[in-house]
Design a protein around this motif. Structure first.
Motif, PDB file in Angstrom:
ATOM      1  N   ARG A 101       0.735  -1.043   0.004  1.00 37.25           N
ATOM      2  CA  ARG A 101      -0.014   0.037   0.126  1.00 37.25           C
ATOM      3  C   ARG A 101       0.790   1.260  -0.030  1.00 37.25           C
ATOM      4  O   ARG A 101       0.365   2.238  -0.567  1.00 37.25           O
ATOM      5  N   GLN A 231      -9.889  16.006  11.568  1.00 32.59           N
ATOM      6  CA  GLN A 231      -9.901  14.699  11.031  1.00 32.59           C
ATOM      7  C   GLN A 231      -8.481  14.181  11.625  1.00 32.59           C
ATOM      8  O   GLN A 231      -7.129  14.603  11.748  1.00 32.59           O
ATOM      9  N   TRP A 307      -1.140   9.549   4.837  1.00 32.29           N
ATOM     10  CA  TRP A 307      -2.559   9.545   5.221  1.00 32.29           C
ATOM     11  C   TRP A 307      -3.100   8.585   4.316  1.00 32.29           C
ATOM     12  O   TRP A 307      -4.208   7.891   4.816  1.00 32.29           O
ATOM     13  N   GLN A 308      -2.604   8.597   3.014  1.00 32.32           N
ATOM     14  CA  GLN A 308      -3.331   7.535   2.303  1.00 32.32           C
ATOM     15  C   GLN A 308      -3.178   6.107   2.873  1.00 32.32           C
ATOM     16  O   GLN A 308      -4.026   5.288   2.825  1.00 32.32           O
ATOM     17  N   THR A 311      -5.421   5.610   5.802  1.00 34.92           N
ATOM     18  CA  THR A 311      -6.993   5.649   5.449  1.00 34.92           C
ATOM     19  C   THR A 311      -7.357   4.817   4.537  1.00 34.92           C
ATOM     20  O   THR A 311      -8.665   4.369   4.340  1.00 34.92           O
ATOM     21  N   GLY A 312      -6.511   4.480   3.556  1.00 36.15           N
ATOM     22  CA  GLY A 312      -6.876   3.624   2.259  1.00 36.15           C
ATOM     23  C   GLY A 312      -7.563   4.552   1.174  1.00 36.15           C
ATOM     24  O   GLY A 312      -8.237   3.951   0.272  1.00 36.15           O
ATOM     25  N   LYS A 313      -7.678   5.908   1.678  1.00 35.21           N
ATOM     26  CA  LYS A 313      -8.419   6.701   0.348  1.00 35.21           C
ATOM     27  C   LYS A 313      -7.346   7.482  -0.496  1.00 35.21           C
ATOM     28  O   LYS A 313      -6.262   7.844   0.136  1.00 35.21           O
ATOM     29  N   ALA A 314      -7.434   7.385  -1.848  1.00 36.81           N
ATOM     30  CA  ALA A 314      -6.488   8.045  -2.439  1.00 36.81           C
ATOM     31  C   ALA A 314      -6.710   9.529  -2.240  1.00 36.81           C
ATOM     32  O   ALA A 314      -7.565  10.217  -1.965  1.00 36.81           O
ATOM     33  N   GLU A 315      -5.484  10.245  -2.451  1.00 39.28           N
ATOM     34  CA  GLU A 315      -5.227  11.519  -2.191  1.00 39.28           C
ATOM     35  C   GLU A 315      -4.574  12.321  -3.411  1.00 39.28           C
ATOM     36  O   GLU A 315      -4.207  11.516  -4.224  1.00 39.28           O
TER      37      GLU A 315
END
Length: 511
Positions: A101, A231, A307-308, A311-315
């Motif tokens: 990841r 956040q 951060w990505q 969280t697993g969220k694309a930035e």
């Protein structure tokens, strides 16, 4: 905070760590039980497993040779038990989902950070001796920037007014990543600003290492921060992957980023002792740098990678500003590194290259000195070539076992012509390097196995300009308050100290 609240927070920390300790204890008991049973009923099989385990682990450990030898030593001291210990705890991040990841996030973010060949070329032409460093870091994905506004802070108290001014002036975003956040007057004042900015609609994010910020990571703290609209994420929660619990592989990075155009990095965490609000181990000496301009986009990218990952969220990085016309001969290159990049960790490679290429002087400050053979030999080789090599360390240490290992290394370094100083007012936590009056580094990197192999680290490499001069001046001021250690004095230390040092050095890579 009321006494009852403090007790609840302490209980929470004890329970979180205790749950990990209980599970680890159960693992140890099960392993020992299995080992005893194997010895009783299958001695030949057990002996065969031991013969296989040593070369197998030696081949699989993708790290510095001394780290491999430490695990082999554990295998011989704890046959069978050591083999299982490695697979439970020693191999945690080598081929994990986390590494995959991290590499994916870094690749996606780096695609938004183009390397400008003309800027790289100007840097190489102005400072040809540093050109190989620049080419290496550019290929690793770290661009160089020029015409940036930079400022060096010799202590947390000097940094505080400017930091608070920048936080209050934020218009779009505040992104903070810290290894340690400890509740106290500093956090109260920073939190008040963050809460106000989040209420105004700004993008306010706080990324903390779960182990480093263990005391702050309580249910009440998390509720309070998130209720304020901030956040909040924690890097690698220690009780999430409990079967592979590790107190290494942490994010040791320290960033305060405002609007993507102002950034702070260095050794300073958000805790009172870093800002002269509380005394710990004498005077707490630390440093940081402030960078304003396009270079902060690289720092923002490194923050968003972590951060990505968490969280697993694309930035997405915001679009780059228009580059300003070049002037002067000062360049800055933010960089980072970590175990996901081993064995080609940019932090470790960069420091070795700087050491090897110094031609006149090399000054380093570090709170810990736990070195691999390659770096020891590099420092000695540089000193023997006529370079003035000086290392500055704390006069008051925070960890006795690291102190013991650090002092053990003094002998070879002193004999090799390196001068070593201990900062007498207290704990020298600054991570600075200056070479030949032209190159300087300020960041989070300690000269130990954790920083060079097992932690995620960050820093800024400066070539030319006022910050290089200011860092060199700061190190010279440190020397004025330091006591030099000599080889004959080092040899006269007590027998018991020598025995303890020798033993702890066997386990140094695992500290």
């Amino acid at each position: 905070m009321k006494l009852g609240g403090k007790l609840m927070e302490l209980l929470n920390a004890i329970l979180r760590v205790g749950s990990v300790v209980v599970v680890l204890g159960c693992e140890v008991v099960l392993i020992l039980y299995g080992m005893v049973e194997l010895q009783r009923s299958a001695a030949y099989f057990y002996f065969l497993m031991q013969l296989i385990s040593v070369p197998l682990i030696y081949a699989m450990v993708n790290k510095e040779p001394r780290y491999k030898l430490s695990w082999v030593l554990i295998l011989f001291v704890l046959p069978g038990f050591g083999f299982l210990l490695y697979f439970l705890w020693g191999s945690k991040r080598e081929f994990s989902w986390f590494n995959r990841r991290f590499r994916r996030a870094e690749h996606e973010i780096n695609e938004m950070l183009p390397i400008r060949s003309e800027t790289e070329q100007r840097c190489c032409e102005c400072y040809p001796n540093e050109a190989p460093l620049g080419r290496y870091l550019a290929r690793a994905g770290y661009p160089v920037y020029e015409n940036e506004s930079t400022c060096f802070f010799p202590c947390g108290a000097a940094m505080y007014p400017r930091m608070m001014e920048d936080l209050r002036a934020a218009r779009h975003s505040i992104h903070i990543e810290m290894f340690i956040l400890d509740r106290g007057s500093i956090w109260d004042e920073v939190f008040a600003v963050l809460k106000e900015k989040a209420a105004s609609g700004l993008d306010v994010r706080l990324l903390l290492d779960d182990f480093g910020s263990l005391k702050a990571s309580t249910p009440s703290f998390r509720r309070e921060v998130r209720r304020a609209g901030i956040q909040l994420v924690f890097f690698a929660p220690i009780n999430k992957d409990i079967l592979h619990a590790s107190f290494n592989f942490r994010t040791h990075q320290k960033y305060i980023l405002i609007d993507g155009c102002v950034g702070y990095c260095g050794g300073i965490n958000l805790a009172d002792e870093y800002f002269d609000r509380k005394e710990r181990f004498g005077y707490w000496k630390d440093t940081a740098v402030r960078i304003a301009g396009e270079a902060v986009r690289s720092m923002e990218g490194m923050f968003l990678v972590m951060w990505q990952v968490c969280t697993g969220k694309a930035e997405q990085l915001p679009p780059p500003p228009q580059p300003r016309p070049p002037r002067g001969e000062a360049f800055v290159r933010p960089f980072s590194g970590g175990p996901a990049k081993n064995p080609d960790n940019p932090v470790q490679v960069l420091y070795n290259m700087v050491i090897d290429r110094a031609t006149r002087c090399l000054y380093i400050t570090t709170p810990y000195l736990v070195l691999d053979r390659q770096m020891i030999e590099g420092l000695i080789r540089t000193a023997k070539s006529g370079v003035d090599v000086r290392i500055f360390m704390p006069g008051i240490y925070d960890k006795f076992y690291v102190h013991a290992v650090s002092r053990h290394h003094f002998g070879a370094l002193l004999k090799g012509g390196i001068r070593i100083f201990e900062y007498t007012p207290g704990f020298l936590h600054a991570k600075e390097l200056v070479a030949d009056g032209q190159l300087a580094i300020c960041g989070s990197v300690n000269l130990d196995f954790r920083s060079l192999w097992e932690h995620y680290e960050c820093g800024a490499l400066f070539v030319g300009g006022a910050v290089v001069e200011e860092i060199e001046a700061d190190i010279r001021a440190i020397q004025e308050q330091s006591r030099e250690i000599f080889y004959e004095e080092w040899k006269r230390r007590g027998l018991w100290k020598k025995i303890v040092e020798e033993f702890l050095c066997l386990l140094a890579p695992l500290m």
